[in-house]
Design an enzyme around this catalytic site. Structure first.
Site, PDB file in Angstrom:
ATOM      1  N   LYS A 174       0.882  -1.177   0.000  1.00 12.64           N
ATOM      2  CA  LYS A 174       0.000   0.000   0.000  1.00 12.64           C
ATOM      3  C   LYS A 174       0.918   1.226   0.000  1.00 12.64           C
ATOM      4  O   LYS A 174       1.450   1.621   1.030  1.00 12.64           O
ATOM      5  CB  LYS A 174      -0.881  -0.020   1.262  1.00 12.64           C
ATOM      6  CG  LYS A 174      -2.235   0.664   1.125  1.00 12.64           C
ATOM      7  CD  LYS A 174      -2.199   2.129   0.746  1.00 12.64           C
ATOM      8  CE  LYS A 174      -1.870   3.009   1.948  1.00 12.64           C
ATOM      9  NZ  LYS A 174      -1.618   4.417   1.540  1.00 12.64           N
ATOM     10  N   GLU A 249       9.475   1.114  11.117  1.00 11.92           N
ATOM     11  CA  GLU A 249      10.570   2.063  10.896  1.00 11.92           C
ATOM     12  C   GLU A 249       9.947   3.450  10.934  1.00 11.92           C
ATOM     13  O   GLU A 249       9.210   3.832  10.020  1.00 11.92           O
ATOM     14  CB  GLU A 249      11.241   1.804   9.550  1.00 11.92           C
ATOM     15  CG  GLU A 249      11.796   0.391   9.468  1.00 11.92           C
ATOM     16  CD  GLU A 249      12.759   0.178   8.312  1.00 11.92           C
ATOM     17  OE1 GLU A 249      12.682   0.920   7.325  1.00 11.92           O
ATOM     18  OE2 GLU A 249      13.581  -0.746   8.404  1.00 11.92           O
ATOM     19  N   CYS A 282      13.934  10.836   7.286  1.00 17.82           N
ATOM     20  CA  CYS A 282      13.721  10.366   8.663  1.00 17.82           C
ATOM     21  C   CYS A 282      14.989  10.452   9.493  1.00 17.82           C
ATOM     22  O   CYS A 282      14.953  10.722  10.687  1.00 17.82           O
ATOM     23  CB  CYS A 282      13.193   8.933   8.644  1.00 17.82           C
ATOM     24  SG  CYS A 282      14.291   7.791   7.776  1.00 17.82           S
ATOM     25  N   GLU A 380       9.350  15.826  15.657  1.00 23.45           N
ATOM     26  CA  GLU A 380       9.834  15.776  14.278  1.00 23.45           C
ATOM     27  C   GLU A 380       9.057  16.759  13.405  1.00 23.45           C
ATOM     28  O   GLU A 380       7.833  16.687  13.330  1.00 23.45           O
ATOM     29  CB  GLU A 380       9.637  14.354  13.745  1.00 23.45           C
ATOM     30  CG  GLU A 380      10.171  14.149  12.360  1.00 23.45           C
ATOM     31  CD  GLU A 380       9.876  12.752  11.824  1.00 23.45           C
ATOM     32  OE1 GLU A 380       8.717  12.301  11.936  1.00 23.45           O
ATOM     33  OE2 GLU A 380      10.801  12.119  11.296  1.00 23.45           O
TER      34      GLU A 380
HETATM   35  P1  NAD Z   1       2.289   8.296   7.708  1.00 23.71           P
HETATM   36  O1  NAD Z   1       2.413   7.492   8.953  1.00 23.71           O
HETATM   37  O2  NAD Z   1       1.295   9.392   7.675  1.00 23.71           O
HETATM   38  O3  NAD Z   1       1.924   7.357   6.468  1.00 23.71           O
HETATM   39  C1  NAD Z   1       2.723   6.271   6.089  1.00 23.71           C
HETATM   40  C2  NAD Z   1       1.863   5.248   5.386  1.00 23.71           C
HETATM   41  O4  NAD Z   1       0.911   4.723   6.305  1.00 23.71           O
HETATM   42  C3  NAD Z   1       1.066   5.799   4.208  1.00 23.71           C
HETATM   43  O5  NAD Z   1       1.083   4.838   3.166  1.00 23.71           O
HETATM   44  C4  NAD Z   1      -0.322   5.935   4.784  1.00 23.71           C
HETATM   45  O6  NAD Z   1      -1.336   5.843   3.816  1.00 23.71           O
HETATM   46  C5  NAD Z   1      -0.377   4.731   5.706  1.00 23.71           C
HETATM   47  N1  NAD Z   1      -1.385   4.800   6.776  1.00 23.71           N
HETATM   48  C6  NAD Z   1      -1.892   5.919   7.384  1.00 23.71           C
HETATM   49  N2  NAD Z   1      -2.803   5.551   8.318  1.00 23.71           N
HETATM   50  C7  NAD Z   1      -2.867   4.202   8.311  1.00 23.71           C
HETATM   51  C8  NAD Z   1      -3.607   3.243   9.065  1.00 23.71           C
HETATM   52  N3  NAD Z   1      -4.479   3.602  10.012  1.00 23.71           N
HETATM   53  N4  NAD Z   1      -3.406   1.936   8.802  1.00 23.71           N
HETATM   54  C9  NAD Z   1      -2.522   1.541   7.868  1.00 23.71           C
HETATM   55  N5  NAD Z   1      -1.803   2.403   7.115  1.00 23.71           N
HETATM   56  C10 NAD Z   1      -1.972   3.716   7.337  1.00 23.71           C
HETATM   57  O7  NAD Z   1       3.746   8.824   7.397  1.00 23.71           O
HETATM   58  P2  NAD Z   1       4.204   9.783   6.224  1.00 23.71           P
HETATM   59  O8  NAD Z   1       3.790  11.169   6.551  1.00 23.71           O
HETATM   60  O9  NAD Z   1       3.804   9.197   4.908  1.00 23.71           O
HETATM   61  O10 NAD Z   1       5.795   9.652   6.330  1.00 23.71           O
HETATM   62  C11 NAD Z   1       6.578  10.462   7.125  1.00 23.71           C
HETATM   63  C12 NAD Z   1       7.022   9.706   8.351  1.00 23.71           C
HETATM   64  O11 NAD Z   1       7.734   8.536   7.992  1.00 23.71           O
HETATM   65  C13 NAD Z   1       7.988  10.526   9.193  1.00 23.71           C
HETATM   66  O12 NAD Z   1       7.686  10.353  10.543  1.00 23.71           O
HETATM   67  C14 NAD Z   1       9.337   9.882   8.857  1.00 23.71           C
HETATM   68  O13 NAD Z   1      10.341  10.059   9.825  1.00 23.71           O
HETATM   69  C15 NAD Z   1       8.958   8.457   8.714  1.00 23.71           C
HETATM   70  N6  NAD Z   1       9.976   7.715   7.972  1.00 23.71           N
HETATM   71  C16 NAD Z   1      10.725   6.784   8.630  1.00 23.71           C
HETATM   72  C17 NAD Z   1      11.727   6.095   7.954  1.00 23.71           C
HETATM   73  C18 NAD Z   1      12.556   5.061   8.639  1.00 23.71           C
HETATM   74  O14 NAD Z   1      13.162   4.259   7.932  1.00 23.71           O
HETATM   75  N7  NAD Z   1      12.641   5.020   9.947  1.00 23.71           N
HETATM   76  C19 NAD Z   1      11.946   6.358   6.603  1.00 23.71           C
HETATM   77  C20 NAD Z   1      11.166   7.319   5.971  1.00 23.71           C
HETATM   78  C21 NAD Z   1      10.177   7.987   6.661  1.00 23.71           C
END
Ligand code: NAD
Length: 479
Positions: A174, A249, A282, A380
Site C-alpha cells: 500500500k 521504521e 527520517c 519531528e
Molecule cells: P504516515 O504514517 O502518515 O503514512 C505512512 C503510510 O501509512 C502511508 O502509506 C499511509 O497511507 C499509511 N497509513 C496511514 N494511516 C494508516 C492506518 N491507520 N493503517 C494503515 N496504514 C496507514 O507517514 P508519512 O507522513 O507518509 O511519512 C513520514 C514519516 O515517515 C515521518 O515520521 C518519517 O520520519 C517516517 N519515515 C521513517 C523512515 C525510517 O526508515 N525510519 C523512513 C522514511 C520515513
C-alpha cells in the site's frame, strides 16, 4: 504540468484493477494534478490478499536460485527504465531529479540485487547435541503487508519488497497516497521480469481505508511499516488482534553533535546536508548540538553556506532544495516554526515559506534560542528546519543528544577517535555516524530505538523478519 501516462489502478493477481472511487495525485512542483488514482478499500484489499495467498504455496516452493534470478531480472528492468522512474518520482514527490538519477534509482535496483545474492548465501551451521543434528531453516512466512511513506517512495518500498520476495513470501503493497506512481511502474517491471501473477500486488488508496483494511486482515503474516509514530500505533493495535509480527521504521529527531576538536569544514558540510530532500528525511540530524566555544564560528560558516543553497524546481540540475510534499505538510512545517518563534526562538536563517517561488517551498531554516524542552526540539518537523543548541563537554552533549523520545540516528563530528568511541557507545540510536552521514552497508541492521521503531531490517535481519525460522532436530539414524 501535463498528466502522466502512469496507470493509477491497483495491481492485483497480475492485472490492473480500477475502483469506482478515485483520487487526484498532485505534483508538489506546481500542485497540479498529474494522475488519477484508484481509491481502494476493504474490497480491493480482500482481493489483493486473496491473490497473494493463492500465489504463496507455489512461490514459497520456488528454488532460491529461481527467486534470485527473478529479482535480478526486476533489477535489470529498473535499470532499463531508470530515467522514467526518476522523472516520475521527481514529479510525484518533488525530490531532486539528479538525486533520483544518480543515487536513488540505482539503489532501488541494488536493493533487488543485494537480497537476491544474500539469499543464495543464507544459512547457518548445524548444531549438534548428543548426536542429534539441529538444522536451522528460514521458511517463507506467507502474505506480507508493506506500507510505505512518501518521502522516498520507491526506495523504501523496494527495501521491503526485495527481501520479502527473496524470502519466498508474497506481497501486498500500500503506497503512500501522496506518491502512488513509481510503485505502479514497478508493477509493470515485475510483470516484464516474469514474476508469477499474485506474488506482488498493490492496493492504492488512503491509509485509513486501504491501509487499515490491509493490516487488519488475519491472513497477513507480516506487516512491515515505514512512517510516522501515530500511524504505527494504529497499525500495532490492529496487528495485536491477529498477533501479526510487525516491523516499524518510524520518525526521528536525530542529533548532529559537533565537538570543538572537529574539522569545521566537515561539520558545516554535514550540517548543510541535513536540508537534503527539503528536510524530509527520517534520519536527518535536525538538532545541531555544537560545543560552546565553537558555536559562533560554526553558526557564521553554516548560515553563509546554507544561505547560498539554490531553491527551486527539482528538475533543474542547479537546484539544491526543492519543494515540500503537499500544502498541508508545508502548513504543518510553518506551524512548528511559528510556535517556536512565539516561544522566543530566533530564525537566524529562513523561518518562512519562500515567497519568491510561491507554491510549496519552505526556506531552509535555522532556529537558535530554543528551549531544551520545547516542541521544536522534541518533535519531528520533517521539513528544512534545524535547531542549534550548545553544550559544554561530553556529558552534557550525550544528555542533550539522548533527550527526546526518538532514537533513530545520531551523527558526531570530532577529531578524536577516543571521544568518538566513548560518545557513540552512550548514544541511543539505531545508527551512529562518526564524521560522515547517510553511508550504510546493506548488510548492516537498520532501524530505530525508543519511538523510532520496533525491530531491525537490513542484511540477514530482513530475512529473520520475513521468514519463519525453524529448527529441525534429527536423531542419529539407526544403523
Ligand atoms: P504516515 O504514517 O502518515 O503514512 C505512512 C503510510 O501509512 C502511508 O502509506 C499511509 O497511507 C499509511 N497509513 C496511514 N494511516 C494508516 C492506518 N491507520 N493503517 C494503515 N496504514 C496507514 O507517514 P508519512 O507522513 O507518509 O511519512 C513520514 C514519516 O515517515 C515521518 O515520521 C518519517 O520520519 C517516517 N519515515 C521513517 C523512515 C525510517 O526508515 N525510519 C523512513 C522514511 C520515513
Amino acid at each position: 504540468m501535463a498528466a502522466l501516462a502512469v496507470d493509477g489502478g491497483h495491481w492485483i493477481g497480475g492485472e490492473r484493477i480500477s475502483s469506482p472511487r478515485t483520487f487526484d495525485d498532485l505534483s508538489p512542483i506546481d500542485e497540479k494534478v498529474i494522475a488519477t488514482v484508484a481509491r481502494g478499500g476493504p474490497g480491493e484489499v480482500a482481493a489483493a490478499v486473496d491473490a497473494a495467498a493463492k500465489a504463496f504455496p507455489s512461490w514459497a516452493r520456488t528454488s532460491r536460485e529461481e527467486r534470485a534470478r527473478l529479482l535480478h531480472a526486476i533489477a535489470d528492468g529498473v535499470e532499463r527504465r531508470l530515467t522514467e522512474l526518476a522523472e516520475t518520482e521527481t514529479l510525484d514527490n518533488g525530490a531532486l531529479l539528479r538525486s533520483h538519477l544518480r543515487g536513488v534509482m540505482p539503489r532501488v535496483a541494488h536493493n533487488f540485487r543485494f537480497f537476491a545474492d544474500r539469499l543464495l548465501g543464507l544459512g547457518h551451521d548445524d548444531f549438534e547435541t548428543r548426536g542429534h543434528r539441529n538444522h536451522v531453516s528460514w521458511d517463507p512466512a506467507g502474505v506480507c503487508a508493506l506500507i510505505t511513506p512518501w518521502n522516498a517512495p520507491l526506495m523504501l518500498a523496494t527495501w521491503k519488497i526485495a527481501p520479502a520476495l527473496a524470502a519466498g513470501d508474497t506481497v501486498v503493497l500500500k503506497p503512500a497516497e501522496w506518491t502512488p506512481l513509481t510503485a505502479s511502474l514497478l508493477a509493470d517491471v515485475t510483470a516484464e521480469a516474469g514474476l508469477p501473477n499474485g506474488v506482488f500486488n498493490i492496493v492504492q488508496g488512503f491509509g485509513e481505508e486501504a491501509g487499515a483494511a490491509l493490516v487488519a486482515d488475519p491472513r497477513v503474516r507480516r506487516i512491515s511499516f515505514t512512517g510516522s509514530v501515530p500511524t504505527a500505533r494504529a497499525i500495532a493495535a490492529a496487528a495485536a488482534l491477529n498477533l501479526t509480527p510487525l516491523s516499524l521504521e518510524l520518525g526521528g529527531k536525530s542529533p548532529l553533535l559537533v565537538f570543538a576538536d572537529a574539522d569545521l569544514d566537515l561539520a558545516v558540510d554535514l550540517a548543510v546536508e541535513q536540508y537534503d530532500n527539503a528536510g524530509q528525511v527520517c534520519l536527518a540530524g535536525t538538532r545541531l548540538l555544537v560545543e560552546e566555544e565553537l558555536a559562533g564560528e560554526f553558526t557564521a560558516r553554516f548560515t553563509a553556506r546554507a544561505a547560498a543553497l539554490v531553491q527551486g524546481d527539482p528538475r533543474d540540475p542547479a537546484t539544491d532544495v526543492g519543494p515540500n510534499i503537499h500544502r498541508a505538510h508545508l502548513e504543518r512545517i510553518d506551524g512548528f516554526v511559528r510556535r517556536a518563534s512565539a516561544e522566543g526562538a530566533t530564525a537566524v536563517l529562513g523561518g518562512e515559506p519562500n515567497g519568491d517561488l510561491g507554491g510549496l517551498y519552505y526556506r531552509p531554516t535555522l532556529l537558535t534560542g530554543v528551549r531544551p524542552d520545547s516542541e521544536i526540539v522534541r518533535e519531528e518537523v520533517f521539513g528544512p528546519v534545524l535547531t542549534l543548541q550548545t553544550f559544554r563537554g561530553e556529558e552534557e552533549a550525550v544528555e542533550l543528544a539522548n533527550s527526546t523520545r526518538y532514537g533513530l540516528a545520531a551523527t558526531l563530528v570530532t577529531g578524536s577517535p577516543e571521544r568518538a568511541g566513548r560518545v557513540a557507545a552512550r548514544l541511543v540510536a539505531g545508527t551512529v555516524w562518526v564524521n560522515c552521514f547517510f553511508v550504510r552497508d546493506l548488510r548492516a541492521p537498520f532501524g530505530g530505538s525508543r519511538n523510532s521503531g520496533v525491530g531491525r531490517e537490513g542484511g540477514d535481519w530482513s530475512f529473520d523478519f520475513f521468514c519463519d525460522l525453524k529448527n529441525t532436530v534429527t536423531a542419529p539414524w539407526a544403523r
